[in-house]
Design an enzyme around this catalytic site. Sequence first.
Site, mmCIF file in Angstrom:
data_model
loop_
_atom_site.group_PDB
_atom_site.id
_atom_site.type_symbol
_atom_site.label_atom_id
_atom_site.label_comp_id
_atom_site.label_asym_id
_atom_site.label_seq_id
_atom_site.Cartn_x
_atom_site.Cartn_y
_atom_site.Cartn_z
ATOM 1 N N ARG A 1 11.353 -5.703 4.991
ATOM 2 C CA ARG A 1 11.169 -4.257 4.741
ATOM 3 C C ARG A 1 12.183 -3.435 5.552
ATOM 4 O O ARG A 1 12.419 -3.708 6.722
ATOM 5 C CB ARG A 1 9.747 -3.850 5.149
ATOM 6 C CG ARG A 1 9.519 -2.348 5.119
ATOM 7 C CD ARG A 1 8.062 -1.973 5.096
ATOM 8 N NE ARG A 1 7.278 -2.538 6.179
ATOM 9 C CZ ARG A 1 5.936 -2.515 6.216
ATOM 10 N NH1 ARG A 1 5.251 -1.973 5.225
ATOM 11 N NH2 ARG A 1 5.300 -3.050 7.235
ATOM 12 N N ARG B 1 -0.343 -8.802 13.644
ATOM 13 C CA ARG B 1 -0.948 -7.836 12.721
ATOM 14 C C ARG B 1 -1.750 -8.538 11.637
ATOM 15 O O ARG B 1 -2.813 -8.060 11.225
ATOM 16 C CB ARG B 1 0.135 -6.945 12.093
ATOM 17 C CG ARG B 1 0.592 -5.866 13.066
ATOM 18 C CD ARG B 1 1.953 -5.322 12.721
ATOM 19 N NE ARG B 1 1.956 -4.611 11.473
ATOM 20 C CZ ARG B 1 3.041 -4.427 10.721
ATOM 21 N NH1 ARG B 1 4.197 -4.921 11.098
ATOM 22 N NH2 ARG B 1 2.955 -3.752 9.602
ATOM 23 N N ARG C 1 11.318 -1.309 11.044
ATOM 24 C CA ARG C 1 10.261 -0.853 11.952
ATOM 25 C C ARG C 1 10.160 -1.827 13.122
ATOM 26 O O ARG C 1 10.243 -3.034 12.915
ATOM 27 C CB ARG C 1 8.911 -0.819 11.209
ATOM 28 C CG ARG C 1 8.705 0.451 10.422
ATOM 29 C CD ARG C 1 7.526 0.373 9.503
ATOM 30 N NE ARG C 1 6.295 -0.163 10.086
ATOM 31 C CZ ARG C 1 5.127 -0.232 9.444
ATOM 32 N NH1 ARG C 1 5.040 0.218 8.198
ATOM 33 N NH2 ARG C 1 4.068 -0.743 10.021
ATOM 34 N N LYS D 1 0.829 -1.214 0.000
ATOM 35 C CA LYS D 1 0.000 0.000 0.000
ATOM 36 C C LYS D 1 0.863 1.265 0.000
ATOM 37 O O LYS D 1 0.663 2.161 -0.807
ATOM 38 C CB LYS D 1 -0.943 0.018 1.226
ATOM 39 C CG LYS D 1 -1.914 -1.147 1.268
ATOM 40 C CD LYS D 1 -2.862 -1.048 2.445
ATOM 41 C CE LYS D 1 -2.193 -1.135 3.798
ATOM 42 N NZ LYS D 1 -1.473 -2.393 4.058
HETATM 43 P P1 ADP Z 1 2.183 -1.856 3.239
HETATM 44 O O1 ADP Z 1 2.205 -0.344 3.201
HETATM 45 O O2 ADP Z 1 0.959 -2.434 2.566
HETATM 46 O O3 ADP Z 1 2.393 -2.418 4.602
HETATM 47 P P2 ADP Z 1 4.736 -1.620 1.790
HETATM 48 O O4 ADP Z 1 4.405 -0.760 0.628
HETATM 49 O O5 ADP Z 1 5.531 -1.011 2.887
HETATM 50 O O6 ADP Z 1 3.402 -2.359 2.346
HETATM 51 O O7 ADP Z 1 5.519 -2.902 1.208
HETATM 52 C C1 ADP Z 1 5.979 -3.943 2.078
HETATM 53 C C2 ADP Z 1 7.347 -4.445 1.576
HETATM 54 O O8 ADP Z 1 7.169 -5.134 0.337
HETATM 55 C C3 ADP Z 1 8.368 -3.338 1.320
HETATM 56 O O9 ADP Z 1 9.641 -3.804 1.720
HETATM 57 C C4 ADP Z 1 8.296 -3.122 -0.216
HETATM 58 O O10 ADP Z 1 9.536 -2.686 -0.727
HETATM 59 C C5 ADP Z 1 7.936 -4.516 -0.712
HETATM 60 N N1 ADP Z 1 7.040 -4.507 -1.894
HETATM 61 C C6 ADP Z 1 5.998 -3.670 -2.121
HETATM 62 N N2 ADP Z 1 5.362 -3.988 -3.293
HETATM 63 C C7 ADP Z 1 6.034 -5.061 -3.781
HETATM 64 C C8 ADP Z 1 5.876 -5.873 -4.976
HETATM 65 N N3 ADP Z 1 4.886 -5.623 -5.864
HETATM 66 N N4 ADP Z 1 6.726 -6.894 -5.164
HETATM 67 C C9 ADP Z 1 7.721 -7.144 -4.261
HETATM 68 N N5 ADP Z 1 7.934 -6.435 -3.146
HETATM 69 C C10 ADP Z 1 7.104 -5.402 -2.896
HETATM 70 P P1 AMP Z 2 0.800 0.651 8.955
HETATM 71 O O1 AMP Z 2 1.877 1.664 8.802
HETATM 72 O O2 AMP Z 2 -0.404 0.940 8.136
HETATM 73 O O3 AMP Z 2 1.315 -0.766 8.796
HETATM 74 O O4 AMP Z 2 0.291 0.773 10.475
HETATM 75 C C1 AMP Z 2 1.169 0.524 11.570
HETATM 76 C C2 AMP Z 2 0.361 0.455 12.869
HETATM 77 O O5 AMP Z 2 -0.262 1.721 13.123
HETATM 78 C C3 AMP Z 2 -0.783 -0.558 12.894
HETATM 79 O O6 AMP Z 2 -0.349 -1.875 13.191
HETATM 80 C C4 AMP Z 2 -1.675 0.042 14.000
HETATM 81 O O7 AMP Z 2 -1.139 -0.210 15.301
HETATM 82 C C5 AMP Z 2 -1.544 1.544 13.739
HETATM 83 N N1 AMP Z 2 -2.580 1.994 12.771
HETATM 84 C C6 AMP Z 2 -2.379 2.439 11.497
HETATM 85 N N2 AMP Z 2 -3.551 2.760 10.923
HETATM 86 C C7 AMP Z 2 -4.521 2.500 11.830
HETATM 87 C C8 AMP Z 2 -5.932 2.596 11.833
HETATM 88 N N3 AMP Z 2 -6.615 3.021 10.756
HETATM 89 N N4 AMP Z 2 -6.598 2.239 12.959
HETATM 90 C C9 AMP Z 2 -5.948 1.846 14.050
HETATM 91 N N5 AMP Z 2 -4.616 1.683 14.111
HETATM 92 C C10 AMP Z 2 -3.898 2.022 13.028
#
Ligand code: ADP
Ligand code: AMP
Length: 221
Positions: free
Chosen positions: A127, A171, A160, A13
């Site tokens: 990541r 999660r 992270r 995302k």
């Molecule tokens: P989210 O925001 O949904 O938690 P991220 O965008 O941070 O996910 O992506 C999670 C990990 O996967 C990151 O290390 C990113 O570089 C990698 N990643 C994202 N999209 C892809 C893809 N299409 N193929 C392979 N790796 C990806």
């Molecule tokens: P993310 O960066 O989206 O992976 O979110 C990291 C963490 O932030 C999550 O595991 C939750 O603890 C908190 N968080 C992010 N978005 C929300 C939401 N919409 N509602 C509640 N907690 C959230």
Amino acid sequence: MRVVLLGPPGAGKGTQALKIAKEFDIPHISTGDIFRQNLRDNTELGKLAKEYMDKGLLVPDEVTNRIVEDRLEKEDCKKGFLLDGYPRNIPQAEELDKFLEERGHSLTAVINIQVEREALIDRITGRRVCPVCGATYHIKTSPPKVDNVCDKCGSELIQRSDDKLESVVKRLEVYEKETKPLIDYYTKKGILVNIDGNKSIDEVFEDIKKALLGDRRNDIH
Ligand code: ADP
Ligand code: AMP
């Protein structure tokens, strides 16, 4: 255009959000990023959020909804917005609908990025993020040019604290129970678009772009 990015943790995302926000010139609003920024700034909100984030739990709805609504009231959201990581349960989705409805608006589309569980765990545990500019990398699939150094700003990359395996499992559990029902919620509203997130970053982006351009033709808001 008013868009929500839905999907399990690690689906891509944040990665896609940066590209979409640039392409369509709309602000990218990530609740996770807002909480992490507050944590770095050592605010009361940051301290509160940390207690939940480290356990892999959702920050309480009253807190999260207020933050999003304050952000959506800002001038730059008049032209639309991209929500990443919000809403994350049915009460948040209902609150967002109510907030938009009161202002005569509604969501244009909900992009649901689908990725298999095994791949999610690899993606999250691999990541690495830049604590300064927020850029995201993956140790195998998108490593920085110089080991552990951000390509964009030269800062040292970090993992992270909630990307360690034990938080990741929690999660994913929270996603299944609380967030996944949103797929049904938005399908019933006729605005959900499923995207295969197993493809490469560029291919996923192309698919999202196509879906949104198709939607924009019908966007009367
Ligand atoms: P989210 O925001 O949904 O938690 P991220 O965008 O941070 O996910 O992506 C999670 C990990 O996967 C990151 O290390 C990113 O570089 C990698 N990643 C994202 N999209 C892809 C893809 N299409 N193929 C392979 N790796 C990806
Ligand atoms: P993310 O960066 O989206 O992976 O979110 C990291 C963490 O932030 C999550 O595991 C939750 O603890 C908190 N968080 C992010 N978005 C929300 C939401 N919409 N509602 C509640 N907690 C959230």
